[in-house]
Enzyme design. Structure first.
Site: not given
Length: 181
Positions: A137-139
């Site tokens: 996951v990454h924003q």
């Protein structure tokens, strides 16, 4: 620059601007071959490198901020947990909280260092949602400026990035703004 009249077609008066760095990404460069943790995942590999090598801008306790290798705009940051997890539902409360805090710090830093006018923030959870690295996951924190959308992305399918990633990383790392204002 390539001239339109060099190609067989009706001349349209447009010059062609090439952005081969984007095609490398589309073709799979630096994309993991699977969703597993380890050296094949760019977000697992980055923390083991120097900040300059990996383009890491800031390291927190459970998450870090890194420049996107294939940015939409100069200063396009990714906020990633160190732990290899696929989405928000598998992150700990501490990881989610720090991802939010680092996203806010990234916004403050970009406002101060790059004088941006706004942001696009978001994440793509899963390959079918468009995640290039679906297993980790990454924003995205994408800075925006008034008038930054022009003919280049629409007509030329290109983005003008006025500085090298290493220069952007150094500016943002030096100017990183921690904590609330």
């Amino acid at each position: 620059m390539e001239e339109a009249q060099q190609h067989p077609a009706v001349p349209d008066g447009y010059d062609r601007l090439w952005t081969p760095h984007r095609m490398a990404y589309i073709d799979g460069e630096n994309k993991p071959s699977d969703d597993n943790a380890g050296p094949g995942c760019p977000f697992c590999a980055a923390p083991a490198q120097t900040d300059e090598q990996a383009l890491v801008v800031h390291r927190g306790e459970s998450c870090y901020a890194v420049l996107n290798l294939y940015p939409y705009n100069p200063g396009h940051l990714l906020i990633c947990p160190y732990r290899h997890v696929p989405d928000l539902t598998t992150m700990t409360a501490v990881e989610r909280a720090e991802m939010t805090e680092l996203s806010a710090a990234a916004m403050r830093t970009l406002q101060q260092v790059k004088a941006c006018d706004g942001f696009n923030l978001g994440m793509n959870a899963g390959a079918v949602a468009g995640a290039g690295v679906a297993g980790h996951v990454h924003q995205h924190v994408v800075p925006r400026w008034a008038g930054d959308s022009n003919f280049l992305p629409i007509v030329g399918r290109a983005r003008a990035l006025p500085e090298l990633l290493g220069q952007t990383r150094a500016q943002l790392a030096t100017g990183w703004v921690d904590g609330p204002r």
